[in-house]
Design an enzyme around this catalytic site. Structure first.
Site, short mmCIF file in Angstrom:
data_model
loop_
_atom_site.label_atom_id
_atom_site.label_comp_id
_atom_site.label_asym_id
_atom_site.label_seq_id
_atom_site.Cartn_x
_atom_site.Cartn_y
_atom_site.Cartn_z
N GLN A 186 -4.32 14.98 70.99
CA GLN A 186 -4.35 14.67 72.41
C GLN A 186 -4.98 15.84 73.16
O GLN A 186 -4.52 16.97 73.04
CB GLN A 186 -2.93 14.41 72.93
CG GLN A 186 -2.23 13.23 72.28
CD GLN A 186 -2.79 11.89 72.74
OE1 GLN A 186 -3.56 11.80 73.70
NE2 GLN A 186 -2.41 10.82 72.05
N TYR A 214 -0.69 3.42 63.39
CA TYR A 214 -1.64 4.40 63.93
C TYR A 214 -0.92 5.70 64.31
O TYR A 214 -1.06 6.20 65.42
CB TYR A 214 -2.37 3.87 65.17
CG TYR A 214 -2.72 2.40 65.18
CD1 TYR A 214 -3.89 1.94 64.58
CD2 TYR A 214 -1.90 1.47 65.80
CE1 TYR A 214 -4.23 0.59 64.61
CE2 TYR A 214 -2.22 0.12 65.83
CZ TYR A 214 -3.38 -0.31 65.24
OH TYR A 214 -3.71 -1.65 65.26
N ASN A 219 2.38 12.72 66.18
CA ASN A 219 2.60 13.16 67.56
C ASN A 219 3.83 12.48 68.18
O ASN A 219 4.74 13.15 68.69
CB ASN A 219 1.35 12.86 68.39
CG ASN A 219 1.45 13.35 69.82
OD1 ASN A 219 1.69 14.51 70.07
ND2 ASN A 219 1.26 12.44 70.77
N GLU A 235 -0.80 5.35 58.79
CA GLU A 235 -2.02 5.99 59.31
C GLU A 235 -3.07 5.89 58.21
O GLU A 235 -2.75 6.03 57.03
CB GLU A 235 -1.75 7.44 59.69
CG GLU A 235 -2.99 8.26 60.05
CD GLU A 235 -3.79 7.67 61.20
OE1 GLU A 235 -5.02 7.54 61.05
OE2 GLU A 235 -3.18 7.34 62.25
N ASP A 295 -0.18 2.80 68.97
CA ASP A 295 -1.11 3.60 69.77
C ASP A 295 -2.49 3.39 69.16
O ASP A 295 -3.04 4.26 68.50
CB ASP A 295 -0.70 5.08 69.72
CG ASP A 295 -1.57 5.96 70.61
OD1 ASP A 295 -2.41 5.42 71.35
OD2 ASP A 295 -1.42 7.19 70.55
N CYS A 320 -5.33 3.49 75.23
CA CYS A 320 -6.40 4.29 75.84
C CYS A 320 -7.49 3.39 76.42
O CYS A 320 -8.54 3.88 76.84
CB CYS A 320 -7.00 5.26 74.82
SG CYS A 320 -7.72 4.47 73.37
N GLU A 354 -5.20 6.15 80.35
CA GLU A 354 -4.18 6.10 79.30
C GLU A 354 -2.94 5.48 79.92
O GLU A 354 -2.52 5.85 81.02
CB GLU A 354 -3.88 7.51 78.79
CG GLU A 354 -3.07 7.55 77.51
CD GLU A 354 -3.93 7.65 76.26
OE1 GLU A 354 -3.37 7.69 75.17
OE2 GLU A 354 -5.17 7.70 76.40
#
Length: 364
Positions: A186, A214, A219, A235, A295, A320, A354
């Protein structure tokens, strides 16, 4: 100098426009009041990438004019970047100006910094890196107190570490994150902290399990894991998976299983369409998923993944791209309703938005 209007009035006008745009996209779903998280107006960006441009016999930091790869914008400082990047920029330029081994065919520079004060600098070359470069880069690393990565024709030389360590506080607990060179992180660190705390509060304390698609370097995974019994996270990026595994160990978190699968592959596995060796040691039937956290990339979720997450009582969605977010919500709106919304100004001075939404299964 990068010329732009960084005044508070200009920032607020753009933020208001983003809010209006997001509210317009969500109005058809009877979304609740939007919670808006504003960014600092300057020094918020922890990453920066510059081309180098030769003029008057010197190399300068530069960015290309949008739509024109031949017209550079020469940059002496970069107000939106972190204070640390702005401190390092002139010192690095002075170093390559005074050392041919550092400057010879150098064409690109990338900075990666953290809120905790670490820095990594990537230098990209159109030539092989020799012993003279290595000696100069070691001295540069000491002088700048930063790790240095040299890249040349598919080869990489690391002075120090090929990652930085970020420390972020969520609900009173500090989490440690390895952020590898070249991997996604990020860019707006302070806004990331606000996103993490919003997701933590929005999820709430649960007595069931969490599925995360994802997950990147973990994070969101790390703080959200403290709110549920256990987590299955997926992921596809190899570097992100490796960083996430290191982050689980560094933070001594033991209720997360991490699998290198795409969202589409996990959909096939959960639907019993296909078996995967990477899931051989994981009993999918042992999970009692109450929440799915997603995400996704700008393209949003494909139709099959949307149908997969429909089966969960709670969907926590960070986006996003508000347009693909609206498309995905439209597909889910017959079974789920939006109960919380947020706008995170992750990218000030751009049109990017976002956002976060919580969707909960309708009861009638």
């Amino acid at each position: 100098m990068l010329n732009s209007d960084f005044s508070p009035a200009a920032y607020l006008a753009q933020l208001n426009a983003k809010q209006a745009r997001l509210e317009h996209l969500l109005c058809e779903f009877n979304a609740p009041k939007l919670q808006v998280f504003r960014s600092a107006e300057q020094n918020f960006r922890l990453r920066a990438e510059f081309r180098l441009w030769r003029e008057d016999g010197q190399r300068h930091y530069a960015m290309m004019t949008p739509g024109d790869k031949r017209t550079p914008i020469l940059i002496d400082n970069f107000p939106i970047a972190s204070q640390l990047i702005n401190t390092l920029m002139p010192r690095l330029k002075a170093a390559w100006d005074n050392n041919e081994a550092l400057s010879d065919r150098l064409f690109q520079v990338e900075f990666l910094t953290t809120l905790s004060g670490e820095a990594l600098i990537t230098l990209c070359y159109h030539r092989p890196l020799d012993e003279a470069w290595h000696t100069a880069a070691e001295q540069l690393s000491q002088d700048l107190n930063a790790s240095i990565v040299g890249r040349s024709r598919g080869k990489r030389t690391v002075i120090g570490r090929d990652y930085v360590v970020e420390k972020l506080e969520v609900a009173g607990r500090v989490f440690s994150y390895r952020q590898p060179e070249g991997a996604f992180t990020q860019p707006n660190g302070a806004m990331n902290v606000q996103m993490l705390n919003w997701a933590y509060d929005t999820l709430g304390e649960q007595n069931d399990d969490l599925l995360e698609l994802y997950c990147g370097n973990g994070n969101f995974t790390l703080p959200l894991s403290t709110r549920v019994r256990k987590v299955l996270a997926t992921e596809i990026s190899k570097s992100s998976v490796n960083a996430a595994l290191a982050n689980l160990a560094d933070n001594q978190i033991e209720n997360i299983e991490l699998v290198r699968l795409s969202a589409e592959e996990l959909t096939q596995a959960l639907n019993k369409v296909r078996e995967f060796r990477r899931l051989a040691n994981i009993d999918l039937d042992s999970y009692e998923f109450g929440t799915v956290f997603v995400d996704p990339p700008r393209a949003g979720m494909d139709q099959d993944t949307c149908e997969l997450i429909r089966r969960f009582p709670r969907i926590l969605y960070i986006s996003c791209n508000p347009e693909t977010l609206a498309e995905n919500i439209r597909q889910l709106s017959d079974t789920h309703k939006i109960t919380q919304t947020a706008l995170f100004d992750q990218f000030p001075w751009t049109d990017h938005i976002e956002s976060g939404v919580l969707l909960e299964r309708k009861t009638n």
